[in-house]
Design a protein around this motif. Structure first.
Motif, PDB file in Angstrom:
ATOM      1  N   UNK A 139       0.825  -1.208   0.000  1.00 11.39           N
ATOM      2  CA  UNK A 139       0.000   0.000   0.000  1.00 11.39           C
ATOM      3  C   UNK A 139       0.857   1.255   0.000  1.00 11.39           C
ATOM      4  N   UNK A 140       1.860   1.271   0.848  1.00 11.17           N
ATOM      5  CA  UNK A 140       2.730   2.443   0.941  1.00 11.17           C
ATOM      6  C   UNK A 140       3.453   2.699  -0.371  1.00 11.17           C
ATOM      7  N   UNK A 141       3.858   1.646  -1.054  1.00  2.30           N
ATOM      8  CA  UNK A 141       4.569   1.782  -2.317  1.00  2.30           C
ATOM      9  C   UNK A 141       3.705   2.483  -3.361  1.00  2.30           C
ATOM     10  N   UNK A 142       2.430   2.118  -3.430  1.00  3.68           N
ATOM     11  CA  UNK A 142       1.547   2.638  -4.472  1.00  3.68           C
ATOM     12  C   UNK A 142       0.809   3.899  -4.036  1.00  3.68           C
ATOM     13  N   UNK A 143       0.344   3.924  -2.777  1.00  2.00           N
ATOM     14  CA  UNK A 143      -0.500   5.027  -2.319  1.00  2.00           C
ATOM     15  C   UNK A 143       0.214   6.014  -1.398  1.00  2.00           C
ATOM     16  N   UNK A 144       1.436   5.700  -1.007  1.00  2.00           N
ATOM     17  CA  UNK A 144       2.185   6.609  -0.143  1.00  2.00           C
ATOM     18  C   UNK A 144       1.988   6.352   1.336  1.00  2.00           C
ATOM     19  N   UNK A 145       0.955   5.577   1.694  1.00  2.99           N
ATOM     20  CA  UNK A 145       0.693   5.224   3.088  1.00  2.99           C
ATOM     21  C   UNK A 145      -0.200   3.994   3.107  1.00  2.99           C
ATOM     22  N   UNK A 146      -0.291   3.359   4.259  1.00  2.00           N
ATOM     23  CA  UNK A 146      -1.135   2.164   4.383  1.00  2.00           C
ATOM     24  C   UNK A 146      -2.328   2.463   5.284  1.00  2.00           C
ATOM     25  N   UNK A 147      -3.495   1.949   4.877  1.00  2.00           N
ATOM     26  CA  UNK A 147      -4.710   2.080   5.684  1.00  2.00           C
ATOM     27  C   UNK A 147      -5.000   0.796   6.443  1.00  2.00           C
ATOM     28  N   UNK A 148      -4.696  -0.337   5.838  1.00  2.00           N
ATOM     29  CA  UNK A 148      -4.937  -1.615   6.481  1.00  2.00           C
ATOM     30  C   UNK A 148      -3.703  -2.102   7.227  1.00  2.00           C
ATOM     31  N   UNK A 149      -3.837  -3.262   7.855  1.00  2.00           N
ATOM     32  CA  UNK A 149      -2.689  -3.875   8.493  1.00  2.00           C
ATOM     33  C   UNK A 149      -2.725  -3.973   9.997  1.00  2.00           C
ATOM     34  N   UNK A 150      -3.816  -3.520  10.633  1.00  2.00           N
ATOM     35  CA  UNK A 150      -3.882  -3.585  12.097  1.00  2.00           C
ATOM     36  C   UNK A 150      -3.795  -5.032  12.586  1.00  2.00           C
ATOM     37  N   UNK A 151      -4.509  -5.941  11.899  1.00  2.00           N
ATOM     38  CA  UNK A 151      -4.458  -7.352  12.293  1.00  2.00           C
ATOM     39  C   UNK A 151      -3.074  -7.951  12.041  1.00  2.00           C
ATOM     40  N   UNK A 152      -2.441  -7.506  10.964  1.00  2.00           N
ATOM     41  CA  UNK A 152      -1.084  -7.996  10.660  1.00  2.00           C
ATOM     42  C   UNK A 152      -0.110  -7.594  11.763  1.00  2.00           C
ATOM     43  N   UNK A 153      -0.185  -6.343  12.173  1.00  2.00           N
ATOM     44  CA  UNK A 153       0.704  -5.864  13.239  1.00  2.00           C
ATOM     45  C   UNK A 153       0.438  -6.595  14.546  1.00  2.00           C
ATOM     46  N   UNK A 154      -0.848  -6.850  14.813  1.00  2.00           N
ATOM     47  CA  UNK A 154      -1.204  -7.537  16.049  1.00  2.00           C
ATOM     48  C   UNK A 154      -0.654  -8.959  16.069  1.00  2.00           C
TER      49      UNK A 154
END
Length: 216
Positions: A139-154
């Motif tokens: 996401x960061x690569x294409x959009x400059x930031x990530x909106x998802x990923x809370x479950x991944x971090x957890x």
């Protein structure tokens, strides 16, 4: 929008109508019917769609396709890096409808084969760090930031917490994994975009014929 937020918005709208309706010449019966409709809609949404009815409807609109594409890009990052790291992908769900059918309260998810042990050695932790951070990196690569990923971090936090490694090492290794994944995805951006397009095309939506489930 969560169920609580949706209910709050409905109450606010009804309250405003009750206040300004007479000034606009609206019949009290109209307000009463609107209240009944709003409450019925919220009840059906909560019972049948787990409070995600707004997301399901939004994904049928032109703007919803952009949301699905972003979710698909996030999941494509997981898929490509999991393939590179030798982590098996059991299923990929893109969009609220796909997740609802799978019994999940999410907008998108990549189901990975669980690790063989709860307490992983350092090299395994590094591999899982790269896989779990790949969605946010994409996401960061294409959009400059990530909106998802809370479950991944957890999940990643739990894996490192069970490992017995100290916090400083865990943080350093995760930063390192993120840099490695970002560099690799940047070099593989054409593949990443193609996989995201494939997943987005297969994502089911209300009002369209059933699409084949996304395959790893």
């Amino acid at each position: 929008m969560s169920g609580a937020t949706a209910a709050g918005v409905a109450v606010l709208v009804v309250t405003l109508l009750a206040l300004v309706g007479p000034l606009l010449g609206l019949s009290p019966w109209f307000t009463t019917a609107l209240v009944a409709l709003a409450l019925t809609s919220l009840t059906v949404d909560a019972a049948r769609f787990g409070g995600r009815g707004g997301h399901l409807l939004a994904e049928t609109l032109p703007g919803g396709l952009l949301r699905l594409r972003r979710i698909a890009l996030h999941e494509a990052g997981h898929v490509l890096v999991a393939e590179r790291e030798g982590v098996a992908v059991a299923a990929i769900h893109v969009g609220s409808l796909a997740c609802l059918r799978a019994g999940l309260s999410a907008g998108g998810t990549t189901v990975l084969a669980p690790p063989g042990s709860a307490r992983l050695p350092l090299e395994e932790l590094r591999r899982w760090s790269r896989v779990l951070l790949a969605g946010m990196a994409a996401e960061s690569l294409v959009y400059g930031e990530s909106e998802g990923g809370a479950d991944d971090r957890s999940l990643l936090g739990r894996l490192w917490g069970l490992s017995g490694q100290d916090v400083a090492t865990a943080q350093m290794e995760q930063r390192r994994a993120r840099r490695e994944v970002e560099q690799w995805l940047r070099a593989e951006r054409t593949r990443l975009e193609a996989e995201a397009d494939r997943l987005a095309r297969q994502a089911p939506r209300l009002g369209r014929p059933n699409s084949p489930e996304a395959r790893p």
